[in-house]
Design a protein around this motif. Sequence first.
Motif: not given
Length: 498
Positions: A186-189, A222-232
């Motif tokens: 879920p990263c930052l969510q 990058k998570k599937k469906g995301q344009a950018k990796a969480p690091i951005a």
Amino acid sequence: GRRPRRNRVWSPYRGPQIRSKGLQKYCSEVPSDVSTGISSGSSASSGSSSRFPETGWAASMFEPLRQHFTAAAKAGLGSRPLRFGTDCSGAEAPWFALKAISSELAAQLSLSLEVQHRFACDIQTVSQQFIVQNSQPWVLFSDLLERLDTGYCLRAKMMVPVPSQLDLYVAGFPCKDFSILNSNRPCLQGPHASTFHGVVEYIKRHQPATFLLENVQGLTMKKKGQAKAPIAEVMEILRSLEGYQVKGWSVNSFNYHLPQNRMRVYIVGVHRRAKLLLPLDAWSSYIREDMACEPQVPAHSFLLDDAEVEVQAELERLETYQAEHGRIEIAGREGRWKATHDNLRKELGVRPDEGPLIPKGCGWSRFLSQRTQDTLELQAFRMAKKQGSIDAEDVACSKFFAEISRSVLYGSFRESQTPCLTPGSRIWIFNKQRWLIGPEMLALQGFPVDELNLEGIKDQQLRLLAGNAMSVPVVGLFLYLILAFVQFDGEPLAETLD
């Protein structure tokens, strides 16, 4: 999780609540006005012979920086104590790194570098106990989310001011939401993202001169469906902090003296109240080339003899547990894992009539669940296939390590180095017929294990501490660079390096 109600909080400084007599005795001897820290008199070695190899990382990394530290000493490094604090402190790897660096600077340049450990903070009870028994910060907090300008100190048993104006602030915010081992990522969510924002809030409110943050390599994926990796998003948030220059690097512990494959992201921030002597972009050549060094000894050098008390104690615990409870099985999932394992056997070309590479009941495999034992067998087949010899005797003599605690689809194996150590790791040692125990995992993270006070801490808890920890030489790499190329306020100004 949140800190428990204050009248129920675990306090290492409250004698009646401490179960371990040894810890109670230690804490009762700590005076209320104690001032702990690191100085040139603090040796990185106790002088006693260690059962684990010396990696020599502090001496090796010092050499490329020798002239810079010579200049820094003339410019005022060491003219005042450096103020240091940690959040998500775990096993306090940055403190041990600074201790080794301080000792090296004293030995090489007669430079007296005093570091005041202003505070540590961790919500896990075992980390709090480890910190009290080993690094002894001025203030020990439990939950950074319950702090702003004041926080509850486990030592003083009261609210105290949160230390500000640090020179060095280090935090390894939780990795679960970013890890590729988390199928949801879920990263930052995610549920642990609030801790990252708590770290950011500390930086924003208390403005340390420098900060150093650490997290897993999944941050860059990058998570599937995301344009950018969480690091951005992480870097965008950190670079929005007023007054800071920020840059991050991906590094592998294997490239810094440790025989462990451990990819991590480190992020450095430098505030404008400190003088940056070398641009952050120019640090990369030191990180990638000048200060990098693959391990000089294999992972097997970090293993204890099977006759050592820690190995025997873990064996006795396993035998007792099995006698009382039998083998652990995972209920309700047999069909799923068996189908996965059967498919993998077909891919590996394992014939139904082939005998096992790990004899039934061999070594500590007898304590494994059926699923984990089968995972071990499949890892053995993978390893044997890579070696080109499908033979049980060759497997038993091999120098491979394999991760067997997770799905066979994600577990890895390596020769003469370990897969990444995690809190739930079970790393099988083929030529020992057992898995790594806690002290070995800490040693493979660069901790001076035989100098630690581990009284009252169980092996499972040591594995948790080791799996969550930063690698001491790797965090030491970045602390070395900060000390060499950042001039803190209160020191005379030096010329900026091109």
